[in-house]
Design a protein around this motif. Structure first.
Motif, PDB file in Angstrom:
ATOM      1  N   THR A  53      43.203  36.104  37.384  1.00 40.36           N
ATOM      2  CA  THR A  53      43.561  36.126  36.799  1.00 40.36           C
ATOM      3  C   THR A  53      45.030  35.565  36.606  1.00 40.36           C
ATOM      4  OG1 THR A  53      44.435  37.683  34.989  1.00 40.36           O
ATOM      5  CG2 THR A  53      42.642  36.748  34.612  1.00 40.36           C
ATOM      6  N   LEU A  54      46.013  34.657  36.040  1.00 48.48           N
ATOM      7  CA  LEU A  54      48.222  34.638  35.909  1.00 48.48           C
ATOM      8  C   LEU A  54      48.562  36.012  34.977  1.00 48.48           C
ATOM      9  CD1 LEU A  54      48.097  31.448  37.274  1.00 48.48           C
ATOM     10  CD2 LEU A  54      48.390  33.109  38.728  1.00 48.48           C
ATOM     11  N   GLU A  55      47.752  36.217  34.598  1.00 50.97           N
ATOM     12  CA  GLU A  55      47.907  37.234  33.321  1.00 50.97           C
ATOM     13  C   GLU A  55      49.291  38.196  34.345  1.00 50.97           C
ATOM     14  OE1 GLU A  55      48.135  37.405  29.903  1.00 50.97           O
ATOM     15  OE2 GLU A  55      46.574  35.055  30.806  1.00 50.97           O
ATOM     16  N   SER A  56      50.356  38.826  33.487  1.00 51.58           N
ATOM     17  CA  SER A  56      50.802  39.937  33.574  1.00 51.58           C
ATOM     18  C   SER A  56      50.180  41.207  33.630  1.00 51.58           C
ATOM     19  CB  SER A  56      52.066  40.429  32.329  1.00 51.58           C
ATOM     20  OG  SER A  56      52.803  41.334  32.886  1.00 51.58           O
ATOM     21  N   SER A  57      50.849  42.035  35.186  1.00 55.50           N
ATOM     22  CA  SER A  57      49.835  42.868  36.328  1.00 55.50           C
ATOM     23  C   SER A  57      49.024  42.444  36.653  1.00 55.50           C
ATOM     24  CB  SER A  57      49.868  44.369  35.058  1.00 55.50           C
ATOM     25  OG  SER A  57      51.239  44.207  34.937  1.00 55.50           O
ATOM     26  N   ASP A  58      48.505  41.267  36.828  1.00 56.06           N
ATOM     27  CA  ASP A  58      46.754  40.948  37.537  1.00 56.06           C
ATOM     28  C   ASP A  58      47.431  39.679  38.846  1.00 56.06           C
ATOM     29  OD1 ASP A  58      44.085  40.693  38.085  1.00 56.06           O
ATOM     30  OD2 ASP A  58      43.700  39.735  36.066  1.00 56.06           O
ATOM     31  N   LEU A  59      46.392  39.514  39.482  1.00 52.26           N
ATOM     32  CA  LEU A  59      46.908  38.662  40.248  1.00 52.26           C
ATOM     33  C   LEU A  59      45.497  37.334  39.959  1.00 52.26           C
ATOM     34  CD1 LEU A  59      45.574  39.658  43.818  1.00 52.26           C
ATOM     35  CD2 LEU A  59      45.572  40.723  41.820  1.00 52.26           C
ATOM     36  N   LEU A  60      45.710  36.212  41.102  1.00 56.58           N
ATOM     37  CA  LEU A  60      44.828  34.959  41.153  1.00 56.58           C
ATOM     38  C   LEU A  60      44.820  35.098  43.278  1.00 56.58           C
ATOM     39  CD1 LEU A  60      43.073  32.932  39.940  1.00 56.58           C
ATOM     40  CD2 LEU A  60      44.843  31.349  40.617  1.00 56.58           C
ATOM     41  N   VAL A  61      43.268  35.638  42.870  1.00 63.39           N
ATOM     42  CA  VAL A  61      43.342  35.423  44.331  1.00 63.39           C
ATOM     43  C   VAL A  61      42.507  34.224  44.894  1.00 63.39           C
ATOM     44  CG1 VAL A  61      41.887  35.724  46.659  1.00 63.39           C
ATOM     45  CG2 VAL A  61      42.986  37.801  45.136  1.00 63.39           C
ATOM     46  N   LYS A  62      42.664  32.833  45.946  1.00 61.80           N
ATOM     47  CA  LYS A  62      42.562  31.916  45.607  1.00 61.80           C
ATOM     48  C   LYS A  62      41.267  31.673  47.119  1.00 61.80           C
ATOM     49  CE  LYS A  62      44.794  29.307  42.424  1.00 61.80           C
ATOM     50  NZ  LYS A  62      45.722  27.783  42.652  1.00 61.80           N
TER      51      LYS A  62
END
Length: 98
Positions: free
Chosen positions: A11-20
């Motif tokens: 996700t694009l939430e704080s403390s996370d990441l989005l991998v494509k």
């Protein structure tokens, strides 16, 4: 392992990441990392991404990591999930994911 279809994890939430992940038109491995904390932790983020891809045996694909301050363990988990989805992998070699 080759990426054969587009896939996402995270996700694009704080403390996370989005991998494509997506197939590479040139049959090479292309990695792009964007991060809010690239100045402080960019070297470590890139290291974790490269090591994870190497352990999984990824040789071709486009990888985009959009980091929002995630920990190393989250980076690994999201990257592994996206790669496994994008590689359309039916047999998972669990020893490579540790």
């Amino acid at each position: 392992m080759k990426i054969v279809k587009e896939a996402l994890a995270g996700t694009l939430e704080s403390s996370d990441l989005l991998v494509k992940v997506a197939p590479s038109p040139t049959d090479t491995l292309e990695v792009m990392v964007q991060s809010e904390v690239i100045r402080q932790f960019g070297e470590q983020i890139n290291k974790v991404v490269r090591e994870t891809l190497e352990k999984m045996g990824v040789t071709a694909g486009q990888i985009l990591v959009d980091d929002k301050g995630a920990l190393d363990c989250a980076i690994r988990a999201r990257l592994q999930a996206a790669v496994l989805r994008g590689a359309d992998c039916n047999k998972i070699e669990w020893s490579r994911l540790s």
